[in-house]
Design a protein around this motif. Structure first.
Motif, mmCIF file in Angstrom:
data_model
loop_
_atom_site.group_PDB
_atom_site.id
_atom_site.type_symbol
_atom_site.label_atom_id
_atom_site.label_comp_id
_atom_site.label_asym_id
_atom_site.label_seq_id
_atom_site.Cartn_x
_atom_site.Cartn_y
_atom_site.Cartn_z
ATOM 1 N N GLY A 71 37.694 -15.099 9.956
ATOM 2 C CA GLY A 71 39.043 -15.498 9.564
ATOM 3 C C GLY A 71 40.106 -14.770 10.361
ATOM 4 O O GLY A 71 41.122 -15.364 10.746
ATOM 5 N N ALA A 121 40.271 -16.445 13.613
ATOM 6 C CA ALA A 121 40.859 -17.790 13.521
ATOM 7 C C ALA A 121 42.375 -17.746 13.392
ATOM 8 O O ALA A 121 43.088 -18.532 14.028
ATOM 9 C CB ALA A 121 40.249 -18.548 12.348
ATOM 10 N N VAL A 130 44.245 -22.990 9.047
ATOM 11 C CA VAL A 130 42.862 -22.502 8.974
ATOM 12 C C VAL A 130 42.301 -22.703 7.575
ATOM 13 O O VAL A 130 41.194 -23.222 7.387
ATOM 14 C CB VAL A 130 42.790 -21.014 9.373
ATOM 15 N N TRP A 134 41.688 -26.526 6.739
ATOM 16 C CA TRP A 134 40.492 -27.117 7.348
ATOM 17 C C TRP A 134 39.217 -26.531 6.776
ATOM 18 O O TRP A 134 38.212 -27.231 6.603
ATOM 19 C CB TRP A 134 40.534 -26.945 8.866
ATOM 20 N N ARG A 135 39.258 -25.228 6.429
ATOM 21 C CA ARG A 135 38.075 -24.620 5.799
ATOM 22 C C ARG A 135 37.707 -25.353 4.518
ATOM 23 O O ARG A 135 36.541 -25.686 4.292
ATOM 24 C CB ARG A 135 38.353 -23.139 5.504
ATOM 25 N N ASN A 178 43.804 -18.029 -0.621
ATOM 26 C CA ASN A 178 43.481 -18.135 0.796
ATOM 27 C C ASN A 178 44.692 -17.988 1.702
ATOM 28 O O ASN A 178 44.588 -17.405 2.786
ATOM 29 C CB ASN A 178 42.758 -19.458 1.059
ATOM 30 N N MET A 180 37.174 -22.431 17.806
ATOM 31 C CA MET A 180 37.923 -22.499 16.548
ATOM 32 C C MET A 180 37.260 -23.462 15.570
ATOM 33 O O MET A 180 37.140 -23.168 14.375
ATOM 34 C CB MET A 180 39.361 -22.931 16.830
ATOM 35 N N ALA A 181 36.820 -24.611 16.064
ATOM 36 C CA ALA A 181 36.131 -25.569 15.196
ATOM 37 C C ALA A 181 34.874 -24.957 14.617
ATOM 38 O O ALA A 181 34.563 -25.150 13.434
ATOM 39 C CB ALA A 181 35.798 -26.836 15.988
ATOM 40 N N ILE A 201 35.822 -22.602 11.778
ATOM 41 C CA ILE A 201 36.216 -23.329 10.567
ATOM 42 C C ILE A 201 34.997 -23.895 9.853
ATOM 43 O O ILE A 201 34.869 -23.800 8.624
ATOM 44 C CB ILE A 201 37.208 -24.441 10.927
ATOM 45 N N MET A 260 33.135 -21.070 8.072
ATOM 46 C CA MET A 260 33.795 -20.647 6.831
ATOM 47 C C MET A 260 33.674 -21.716 5.747
ATOM 48 O O MET A 260 33.523 -21.400 4.566
ATOM 49 C CB MET A 260 35.268 -20.323 7.098
ATOM 50 N N GLY A 261 33.732 -22.996 6.148
ATOM 51 C CA GLY A 261 33.630 -24.064 5.162
ATOM 52 C C GLY A 261 32.242 -24.202 4.590
ATOM 53 O O GLY A 261 32.067 -24.323 3.367
#
Length: 307
Positions: A24, A27, A36, A39-40, A82, A216-217, A220, A223-224
């Motif tokens: 994070g 990101a 961020v 999208w997460r 968040n 970056m993708a 994300i 984290m998701g």
């Protein structure tokens, strides 16, 4: 299910959450924190919505009956938590963030007493005091002059605000949510939080709708999937199998793993952070009843159990 497998999942869960502090921080250096976070949780909601439908089904009448409580949980515990966390990580270290969040179980006990009308024992009060001292040591970097001047890092205070949001999220279901399973509560609030964050990001940040670069993708998606979907599901599964009191103590591994990952990344750990970590973890252990010499009612277990 074998308890050894459950404990392995809990260790992996805390490892995922520790990694989220570092991923994070990376990101939010490249994308706005609200984008961020949006999208997460969009990724997490896209997985959880069909997963809950397949495993348990959605009780729409029960969701409507609990709509207000779920909306507050989404706003405070997903959106607020968040946004505070990711903006805080722009201004403080990942290790500091994890140490401050480790105070959350003791904070949850206090809020459970206020919201769910549960009494606070001497053990819980002692744990809270230890945690407060530990957080003070971390955010002041061990400086008494900083404490006297109240000159704390804005990032530390934002992470602490996020910790308060997560504690509120944890204690609401016991009193205000009825007729929904843990997975349904998690899926509902993550989806609601994702929607709030997406609206906010679309209105305030131009990078939300811009295609992210591949690193970056990947951050994300990690984290998701790992920091949200798997971690939440494994945590809630363990609560159902071995009880929240036994599960809660594993949160103490998060700052330890965060510091170890930081060492692997070439970061240093200060004496103030080590001392603060010891005090925070001791406070959580005392508050959650892991020191058996102090008798207590498992209020933390009641606060974190959704049903």
């Amino acid at each position: 299910m074998n308890h050894s497998w459950i404990y392995l999942k809990l260790v992996l869960t805390t490892l995922f959450w520790a990694a989220v502090f570092h991923v994070g921080k990376y990101a939010v250096a490249l994308m706005s924190p609200v984008a961020v976070g949006a999208w997460r949780f969009i990724v997490a909601a896209a997985v959880l919505l069909p997963l809950v439908a397949l495993r348990e089904g959605w009780s729409l009448p029960a969701v409507r009956r609990n709509a207000l409580a779920l909306a507050v949980m989404s706003a405070v515990g997903v959106f607020g938590f968040n946004v505070s966390l990711f903006y805080g990580l722009r201004l403080t270290s990942a290790v500091n963030g994890a140490l401050i969040m480790a105070f959350n179980p003791a904070l949850t006990v206090v809020l459970s007493a206020l919201i769910n009308r549960e009494s606070v024992t001497m053990r819980q009060a002692a744990g809270l005091l230890l945690g407060l001292i530990g957080v003070s040591v971390v955010v002041s970097k061990g400086s008494w002059h900083v404490l006297q001047a109240m000159s704390f890092s804005a990032g530390d205070l934002l992470v602490l605000l996020g910790s308060l949001g997560w504690a509120i999220y944890s204690v609401i279901p016991k009193r205000f949510v009825h007729g929904l399973s843990t997975m349904q509560v998690t899926g509902s609030t993550i989806t609601g939080g994702a929607a709030l964050m997406a609206v906010c990001a679309a209105a305030t940040t131009p990078d939300f709708l811009q295609p992210p670069a591949l690193p970056m993708a990947a951050a994300i998606v990690f984290m998701g999937l790992f920091g949200s979907v798997l971690a939440y599901l494994w945590w809630n599964q363990a609560v159902q199998k071995i009880g929240a009191a036994s599960v809660a103590v594993f949160i103490n591994l998060v700052p330890i793993f965060t510091a170890l990952i930081g060492l692997l990344l070439g970061q240093s750990i200060s004496l103030a952070q080590l001392c603060g970590a010891a005090l925070v973890i001791a406070g959580v252990l005392v508050s959650s009843g892991r020191f058996k010499a102090i008798p207590a009612v498992p209020a933390l277990a009641q606060a974190q159990a959704y049903r």
